[in-house]
Design a protein around this motif. Structure first.
Motif, PDB file in Angstrom:
ATOM      1  N   ILE A  84      -4.084  -6.576   9.417  1.00  0.00           N
ATOM      2  CA  ILE A  84      -4.132  -7.537  10.535  1.00  0.00           C
ATOM      3  C   ILE A  84      -5.565  -8.035  10.734  1.00  0.00           C
ATOM      4  O   ILE A  84      -5.810  -9.224  10.925  1.00  0.00           O
ATOM      5  CB  ILE A  84      -3.591  -6.880  11.833  1.00  0.00           C
ATOM      6  CG1 ILE A  84      -2.092  -6.595  11.690  1.00  0.00           C
ATOM      7  CG2 ILE A  84      -3.857  -7.753  13.066  1.00  0.00           C
ATOM      8  CD1 ILE A  84      -1.510  -5.709  12.777  1.00  0.00           C
ATOM      9  N   LYS A  85      -6.518  -7.111  10.627  1.00  0.00           N
ATOM     10  CA  LYS A  85      -7.904  -7.494  10.925  1.00  0.00           C
ATOM     11  C   LYS A  85      -8.591  -8.243   9.787  1.00  0.00           C
ATOM     12  O   LYS A  85      -9.399  -9.122  10.014  1.00  0.00           O
ATOM     13  CB  LYS A  85      -8.729  -6.228  11.221  1.00  0.00           C
ATOM     14  CG  LYS A  85      -8.424  -5.620  12.577  1.00  0.00           C
ATOM     15  CD  LYS A  85      -9.457  -4.524  12.832  1.00  0.00           C
ATOM     16  CE  LYS A  85      -9.344  -3.943  14.197  1.00  0.00           C
ATOM     17  NZ  LYS A  85      -9.950  -2.600  14.263  1.00  0.00           N
ATOM     18  N   THR A  86      -8.276  -7.816   8.521  1.00  0.00           N
ATOM     19  CA  THR A  86      -9.083  -8.341   7.407  1.00  0.00           C
ATOM     20  C   THR A  86      -8.252  -9.035   6.324  1.00  0.00           C
ATOM     21  O   THR A  86      -8.808  -9.622   5.405  1.00  0.00           O
ATOM     22  CB  THR A  86      -9.834  -7.189   6.693  1.00  0.00           C
ATOM     23  OG1 THR A  86      -8.842  -6.363   6.034  1.00  0.00           O
ATOM     24  CG2 THR A  86     -10.632  -6.332   7.661  1.00  0.00           C
ATOM     25  N   GLY A  87      -6.929  -8.921   6.416  1.00  0.00           N
ATOM     26  CA  GLY A  87      -6.087  -9.484   5.355  1.00  0.00           C
ATOM     27  C   GLY A  87      -6.069  -8.612   4.105  1.00  0.00           C
ATOM     28  O   GLY A  87      -5.534  -9.003   3.068  1.00  0.00           O
ATOM     29  N   LYS A  88      -6.665  -7.414   4.210  1.00  0.00           N
ATOM     30  CA  LYS A  88      -6.676  -6.516   3.039  1.00  0.00           C
ATOM     31  C   LYS A  88      -6.146  -5.137   3.421  1.00  0.00           C
ATOM     32  O   LYS A  88      -6.347  -4.685   4.555  1.00  0.00           O
ATOM     33  CB  LYS A  88      -8.101  -6.355   2.510  1.00  0.00           C
ATOM     34  CG  LYS A  88      -8.577  -7.536   1.683  1.00  0.00           C
ATOM     35  CD  LYS A  88      -9.903  -7.209   1.023  1.00  0.00           C
ATOM     36  CE  LYS A  88     -10.495  -8.384   0.282  1.00  0.00           C
ATOM     37  NZ  LYS A  88      -9.687  -8.864  -0.839  1.00  0.00           N
ATOM     38  N   LEU A  89      -5.515  -4.477   2.460  1.00  0.00           N
ATOM     39  CA  LEU A  89      -5.026  -3.114   2.682  1.00  0.00           C
ATOM     40  C   LEU A  89      -6.096  -2.121   2.241  1.00  0.00           C
ATOM     41  O   LEU A  89      -6.882  -2.418   1.341  1.00  0.00           O
ATOM     42  CB  LEU A  89      -3.746  -2.898   1.874  1.00  0.00           C
ATOM     43  CG  LEU A  89      -2.574  -3.801   2.276  1.00  0.00           C
ATOM     44  CD1 LEU A  89      -1.470  -3.745   1.233  1.00  0.00           C
ATOM     45  CD2 LEU A  89      -2.030  -3.390   3.644  1.00  0.00           C
ATOM     46  N   ILE A  90      -6.100  -0.946   2.867  1.00  0.00           N
ATOM     47  CA  ILE A  90      -7.125   0.054   2.519  1.00  0.00           C
ATOM     48  C   ILE A  90      -6.771   0.749   1.202  1.00  0.00           C
ATOM     49  O   ILE A  90      -7.622   0.968   0.351  1.00  0.00           O
ATOM     50  CB  ILE A  90      -7.257   1.111   3.640  1.00  0.00           C
ATOM     51  CG1 ILE A  90      -7.595   0.440   4.966  1.00  0.00           C
ATOM     52  CG2 ILE A  90      -8.321   2.163   3.291  1.00  0.00           C
ATOM     53  CD1 ILE A  90      -7.498   1.377   6.168  1.00  0.00           C
ATOM     54  N   THR A  91      -5.498   1.117   1.057  1.00  0.00           N
ATOM     55  CA  THR A  91      -5.078   1.826  -0.167  1.00  0.00           C
ATOM     56  C   THR A  91      -3.953   1.054  -0.874  1.00  0.00           C
ATOM     57  O   THR A  91      -2.791   1.476  -0.854  1.00  0.00           O
ATOM     58  CB  THR A  91      -4.617   3.271   0.161  1.00  0.00           C
ATOM     59  OG1 THR A  91      -3.667   3.223   1.260  1.00  0.00           O
ATOM     60  CG2 THR A  91      -5.774   4.163   0.537  1.00  0.00           C
ATOM     61  N   SER A 138       0.853  -1.199   0.000  1.00  0.00           N
ATOM     62  CA  SER A 138       0.000   0.000   0.000  1.00  0.00           C
ATOM     63  C   SER A 138       0.880   1.239   0.000  1.00  0.00           C
ATOM     64  O   SER A 138       2.005   1.232   0.513  1.00  0.00           O
ATOM     65  CB  SER A 138      -0.919   0.028   1.227  1.00  0.00           C
ATOM     66  OG  SER A 138      -0.164   0.027   2.418  1.00  0.00           O
ATOM     67  N   ASN A 139       0.372   2.301  -0.597  1.00  0.00           N
ATOM     68  CA  ASN A 139       0.974   3.629  -0.437  1.00  0.00           C
ATOM     69  C   ASN A 139      -0.093   4.492   0.211  1.00  0.00           C
ATOM     70  O   ASN A 139      -1.156   3.992   0.584  1.00  0.00           O
ATOM     71  CB  ASN A 139       1.453   4.206  -1.770  1.00  0.00           C
ATOM     72  CG  ASN A 139       0.316   4.515  -2.716  1.00  0.00           C
ATOM     73  OD1 ASN A 139      -0.765   3.952  -2.613  1.00  0.00           O
ATOM     74  ND2 ASN A 139       0.548   5.411  -3.654  1.00  0.00           N
ATOM     75  N   ILE A 140       0.181   5.772   0.389  1.00  0.00           N
ATOM     76  CA  ILE A 140      -0.877   6.634   0.900  1.00  0.00           C
ATOM     77  C   ILE A 140      -1.102   7.763  -0.085  1.00  0.00           C
ATOM     78  O   ILE A 140      -0.212   8.127  -0.840  1.00  0.00           O
ATOM     79  CB  ILE A 140      -0.562   7.179   2.304  1.00  0.00           C
ATOM     80  CG1 ILE A 140       0.744   7.920   2.291  1.00  0.00           C
ATOM     81  CG2 ILE A 140      -0.553   6.076   3.330  1.00  0.00           C
ATOM     82  CD1 ILE A 140       1.037   8.569   3.591  1.00  0.00           C
ATOM     83  N   THR A 141      -2.296   8.275  -0.083  1.00  0.00           N
ATOM     84  CA  THR A 141      -2.654   9.229  -1.123  1.00  0.00           C
ATOM     85  C   THR A 141      -3.055  10.571  -0.500  1.00  0.00           C
ATOM     86  O   THR A 141      -2.290  11.526  -0.521  1.00  0.00           O
ATOM     87  CB  THR A 141      -3.782   8.637  -1.987  1.00  0.00           C
ATOM     88  OG1 THR A 141      -4.805   8.153  -1.104  1.00  0.00           O
ATOM     89  CG2 THR A 141      -3.291   7.495  -2.833  1.00  0.00           C
ATOM     90  N   ASP A 142      -4.204  10.606   0.124  1.00  0.00           N
ATOM     91  CA  ASP A 142      -4.763  11.889   0.573  1.00  0.00           C
ATOM     92  C   ASP A 142      -3.861  12.637   1.569  1.00  0.00           C
ATOM     93  O   ASP A 142      -3.790  13.868   1.528  1.00  0.00           O
ATOM     94  CB  ASP A 142      -6.126  11.672   1.243  1.00  0.00           C
ATOM     95  CG  ASP A 142      -7.121  11.055   0.273  1.00  0.00           C
ATOM     96  OD1 ASP A 142      -6.786  10.956  -0.923  1.00  0.00           O
ATOM     97  OD2 ASP A 142      -8.211  10.657   0.717  1.00  0.00           O
ATOM     98  N   ALA A 143      -3.183  11.897   2.448  1.00  0.00           N
ATOM     99  CA  ALA A 143      -2.458  12.564   3.539  1.00  0.00           C
ATOM    100  C   ALA A 143      -1.300  13.443   3.049  1.00  0.00           C
ATOM    101  O   ALA A 143      -0.907  14.388   3.735  1.00  0.00           O
ATOM    102  CB  ALA A 143      -1.931  11.515   4.522  1.00  0.00           C
TER     103      ALA A 143
END
Ligand code: GLV
Length: 304
Positions: free
Chosen positions: A288-295, A76-81
């Motif tokens: 950790i919770k879902t096995g998926k990244l948000i971004t 993942s990278n980050i975008t909005d921040a």
């Protein structure tokens, strides 16, 4: 991370090493100076336990995604921040380059005054050309609207919806953007297609006296070609936050009075860093919770 070099990092992730059973890496841009690129050389060496890399930054040109995808490692990278800090820095550099403020500062610090400084230019009445209209490009556009440019045009892989365009005009041909812009403002990612996109040929297509601003990645511009074009006056001034070989800008950029320069400082502010670290940590927690990244990075969207 306690590794101090790429060799040590490789030892540390190898069987028996102190990171040989890591599941997630949370990394900052500066760690590239220690680990080097996360590239194909590392692919066979990653611990089998490693499942995700969460990068605390927008640009991930120092991470080769394909070999990681092949290893089943999500990135993942980050975008909005990163957007507000980078766009604020861009505005500073754009105004500074148009108005010769860096030279003004040098003159006054050396005991001189305004009579030693040639007249600069206001943004009003000029054409601003934004190359790359993602989140940062659009935030630059928003900050530029009150400056009364005659027109704001943009080039992007695809045209935006009218709501996202907010009055900026799409040009489907990059050469056209070069031809009509008084300020060329770079906001696209660095990748194989954009490496040295602004080379001597592209510079020659720009207006004489063009102002160039770059808060994206240094290697989008061929720095030697830029120095040459500044010396002939074809490029009048530049505002740069990023450089081809950081932390060593071309020496002639440091001495040229028409260069406004900051040291990759776009997000170097408490507020930006806090938001960036939170965004990267939210990816870690989500994984950790879902096995998926948000971004996830665009290359991996929909893959995991
Ligand atoms: O340069 C900063 C970033 O890519 O976030």
């Amino acid at each position: 991370m306690e590794s101090t070099s790429r060799e040590e990092f490789i030892r540390d992730i190898s069987p028996g090493g102190r990171y040989s059973s890591i599941a997630i890496i949370w990394r900052r841009f500066a760690s590239v100076n220690i680990t080097g690129r996360l590239d194909a050389e590392l692919a066979p060496l990653w611990p089998k336990t490693l499942k995700a890399i969460c990068h605390t930054g927008a640009g991930y040109d120092h991470i080769d995604i394909a070999p990681l995808t092949e290893c089943g490692i999500q990135v993942s990278n980050i975008t909005d921040a990163v957007v507000p800090g980078t766009a604020d820095t861009n505005l500073y550099l754009m105004l500074g380059a148009l108005r010769n403020f860096s030279f003004c500062e040098r003159v006054v610090r050396n005991g001189g005054w305004i009579d030693q400084i040639p007249l600069a230019h206001d943004p009003r009445g000029k054409v601003l050309g934004i190359l790359g209209m993602g989140g940062i490009g659009r935030a630059v556009r928003d900050r530029a609207i009150p400056l009364n440019f005659d027109k704001i045009v943009y080039y992007n892989r695809s045209r935006l919806s009218p709501e996202l365009e907010k009055g900026a005009e799409y040009v489907s041909d990059l050469d056209k953007l070069y031809e009509i812009s008084d300020v060329v403002n770079i906001n696209c990612p660095l990748n194989k297609e954009t490496h040295h996109l602004i080379d001597a040929t592209a510079l020659a297509k720009m207006k004489k006296g063009v102002v160039i601003v770059n808060t994206a990645r240094g290697a989008i511009i061929d720095e030697q070609a830029l120095v040459d074009a500044l010396e002939t006056g074809h490029v009048r001034s530049v505002g740069l936050d990023v450089f081809e070989h950081e932390p060593r800008p071309h020496p002639k950029l440091l001495t040229n009075e028409n260069v406004v320069i900051v040291p990759h400082a776009g997000t170097h502010a408490v507020e930006s860093r806090t938001d960036m670290e939170m965004a990267a940590l939210e990816n870690v927690i989500s994984f950790i919770k879902t096995g998926k990244l948000i971004t996830p990075v665009p290359e991996q969207r929909g893959l995991f």
